[in-house]
Design an enzyme around this catalytic site. Structure first.
Site, PDB file in Angstrom:
ATOM      1  N   ASN A   1     -47.521  10.386 -16.911  1.00 53.85           N
ATOM      2  CA  ASN A   1     -48.014  11.485 -17.140  1.00 53.85           C
ATOM      3  C   ASN A   1     -49.208  11.210 -18.111  1.00 53.85           C
ATOM      4  OD1 ASN A   1     -49.269  14.304 -17.890  1.00 53.85           O
ATOM      5  ND2 ASN A   1     -47.353  14.986 -18.437  1.00 53.85           N
ATOM      6  N   TRP A   2     -50.430  10.810 -17.538  1.00 54.44           N
ATOM      7  CA  TRP A   2     -51.386  10.281 -18.486  1.00 54.44           C
ATOM      8  C   TRP A   2     -52.234  12.139 -19.408  1.00 54.44           C
ATOM      9  CZ3 TRP A   2     -55.827   7.612 -15.346  1.00 54.44           C
ATOM     10  CH2 TRP A   2     -55.201   6.562 -14.770  1.00 54.44           C
ATOM     11  N   LYS A   3     -52.238  13.126 -19.037  1.00 56.36           N
ATOM     12  CA  LYS A   3     -52.125  14.021 -19.897  1.00 56.36           C
ATOM     13  C   LYS A   3     -53.858  14.290 -19.798  1.00 56.36           C
ATOM     14  CE  LYS A   3     -47.657  14.442 -22.427  1.00 56.36           C
ATOM     15  NZ  LYS A   3     -47.230  14.673 -23.465  1.00 56.36           N
TER      16      LYS A   3
ATOM     17  N   HIS B   1     -44.379  21.956 -17.484  1.00 58.79           N
ATOM     18  CA  HIS B   1     -44.725  21.149 -18.245  1.00 58.79           C
ATOM     19  C   HIS B   1     -44.432  22.029 -19.803  1.00 58.79           C
ATOM     20  CE1 HIS B   1     -45.667  18.293 -21.629  1.00 58.79           C
ATOM     21  NE2 HIS B   1     -45.282  17.346 -20.468  1.00 58.79           N
TER      22      HIS B   1
ATOM     23  N   GLU C   1     -46.277  22.024 -21.969  1.00 56.59           N
ATOM     24  CA  GLU C   1     -47.058  21.864 -23.105  1.00 56.59           C
ATOM     25  C   GLU C   1     -47.663  23.651 -22.154  1.00 56.59           C
ATOM     26  OE1 GLU C   1     -48.370  18.416 -22.857  1.00 56.59           O
ATOM     27  OE2 GLU C   1     -47.253  17.194 -24.613  1.00 56.59           O
TER      28      GLU C   1
ATOM     29  N   GLU D   1     -36.423  17.569 -19.914  1.00 57.27           N
ATOM     30  CA  GLU D   1     -37.667  17.272 -21.158  1.00 57.27           C
ATOM     31  C   GLU D   1     -37.147  18.092 -22.481  1.00 57.27           C
ATOM     32  OE1 GLU D   1     -41.307  14.934 -20.063  1.00 57.27           O
ATOM     33  OE2 GLU D   1     -41.985  16.587 -19.660  1.00 57.27           O
TER      34      GLU D   1
ATOM     35  N   GLY E   1     -43.977  13.981 -27.048  1.00 60.15           N
ATOM     36  CA  GLY E   1     -45.042  13.214 -28.103  1.00 60.15           C
ATOM     37  C   GLY E   1     -44.422  13.315 -29.560  1.00 60.15           C
TER      38      GLY E   1
ATOM     39  N   SER F   1     -40.684  10.618 -25.297  1.00 57.30           N
ATOM     40  CA  SER F   1     -40.573   9.238 -26.207  1.00 57.30           C
ATOM     41  C   SER F   1     -40.161   8.480 -25.463  1.00 57.30           C
ATOM     42  CB  SER F   1     -40.213   9.848 -27.675  1.00 57.30           C
ATOM     43  OG  SER F   1     -41.018  10.611 -28.105  1.00 57.30           O
TER      44      SER F   1
ATOM     45  N   GLY G   1     -45.014  10.272 -20.966  1.00 59.92           N
ATOM     46  CA  GLY G   1     -46.634  10.388 -21.128  1.00 59.92           C
ATOM     47  C   GLY G   1     -47.522   9.488 -21.794  1.00 59.92           C
ATOM     48  N   GLY G   2     -46.834   9.437 -23.378  1.00 56.22           N
ATOM     49  CA  GLY G   2     -48.037   8.339 -23.881  1.00 56.22           C
ATOM     50  C   GLY G   2     -48.468   6.793 -23.751  1.00 56.22           C
TER      51      GLY G   2
HETATM   52  C1  PEP Z   1     -44.450  14.019 -21.193  1.00 53.08           C
HETATM   53  O1  PEP Z   1     -45.826  14.118 -21.115  1.00 53.08           O
HETATM   54  O2  PEP Z   1     -43.987  14.698 -20.030  1.00 53.08           O
HETATM   55  C2  PEP Z   1     -43.998  13.214 -22.622  1.00 53.08           C
HETATM   56  C3  PEP Z   1     -42.267  12.573 -21.524  1.00 53.08           C
HETATM   57  O3  PEP Z   1     -44.230  12.923 -22.893  1.00 53.08           O
HETATM   58  P1  PEP Z   1     -44.328  10.917 -24.387  1.00 53.08           P
HETATM   59  O4  PEP Z   1     -43.317  10.781 -23.368  1.00 53.08           O
HETATM   60  O5  PEP Z   1     -45.222  10.922 -24.781  1.00 53.08           O
HETATM   61  O6  PEP Z   1     -43.223  11.926 -24.677  1.00 53.08           O
END
Ligand code: PEP
Length: 265
Positions: free
Chosen positions: A26-28, A106, A108, A178, A184, A222, A243-244
């Site tokens: 997930n590049w966000k 999600h 966010e 999640e 994040g 994470s 994500g990251g």
């Molecule tokens: C996400 O955005 O779905 C996510 C899991 O982010 P991260 O891996 O950065 O926690």
């Protein structure tokens, strides 16, 4: 009977059918043409794992033209098909651009953009109607976890999706657990914490007559190269939403390799 339904080891043994893990990046709100080209250029399909990347809308065409053996996805979608909804992007448009997956719900989107459970349900329905696969995100806040309300919250979130799409379509979704406190933050759920919720989630699905054993439940929050092996070794963790770490090709590929090495259970 219920025991057989969600005892995956028994099911695999009886029918010797395997579902390999799925890892989704997930590049966000990240990327630019040059960086995307470099990132995708360093990511390739691997045997033994299904892979996808969910990129920002403007880069769908670029990603579609560069990806090979890695599925394309979007990070959100309109609940509407067409009409006077300025700024919205429909699921049909995403299908036309080559998407296979769409993330809905999600945290966010829920917390920053006010998407409630009912909206998430309608979005999941619009994704399915376009022939795509929704990745339905569910998860509790830290306060909800500390209050012992994890399954109450997740059950409410999933119940809204089930109410909108119906049982038959539920089996076509991917679910991503999640925990909000892990996204994040660098503080992932431990493998045991993740397994506990994934198993409870699978029980919830079985109790609602869904084909729970064959459904994919991803963990997100994470996930890094250092914790992926422990998470993916859990019997009810069917892959990850990343994500990251999905923005660093070396890390994303290492996480995918770990998923491939852990096969499925
Ligand atoms: C996400 O955005 O779905 C996510 C899991 O982010 P991260 O891996 O950065 O926690």
């Amino acid at each position: 009977m219920t025991c057989i339904l969600y005892n995956r080891k028994l099911l695999w043994a009886s029918f010797s059918f395997m579902v390999q893990k799925l890892v989704v990046g997930n590049w966000k709100l990240n990327g630019c043409l040059a960086a995307n080209e470099a990132l995708i250029g360093a990511c390739g399909a691997l045997a033994g794992v299904d892979m996808a990347v969910c990129v920002p809308f403007p880069y769908l065409a670029q990603a579609a033209s560069l990806l090979s053996g890695v599925a394309l996805g979007a990070q959100t979608v309109s609940e509407f098909q067409s009409g006077a909804y300025t700024g919205e992007v429909s699921a049909e448009m995403l299908a036309e651009m080559g998407c296979r997956y769409v993330i809905v719900g999600h945290s966010e989107r829920r917390t920053l953009f006010g998407e409630d459970d009912a909206t998430v349900g309608r979005k999941a329905l619009s994704v399915l109607r376009a022939g795509l696969v929704p990745i339905v995100c569910v998860g509790e806040s830290l306060a909800e976890r500390e209050a012992g309300r994890v399954m109450e919250v997740i059950g409410r979130q999933l119940g809204a999706v089930l109410g909108s799409i119906g049982l038959q379509q539920l089996s076509r979704t991917v679910i991503a657990y999640e925990p909000v406190w892990a996204i994040g933050t660098g503080r992932a759920a431990s493998a045991d914490e993740a397994q506990e919720v994934h198993a409870a989630l699978r029980r919830w699905l079985a109790d609602h007559d869904a084909p729970a054993a064959g459904m994919r439940i991803l963990y997100g929050g994470s996930v890094k190269t250092g914790n992926a092996a422990a998470l993916f070794a859990m019997p009810d963790v069917d892959g990850g939403l990343i994500g990251g770490a999905s923005l660093v090709a070396r890390d994303f590929m290492a996480i995918c390799r770990t998923a491939a090495a852990n096969g499925d259970h």
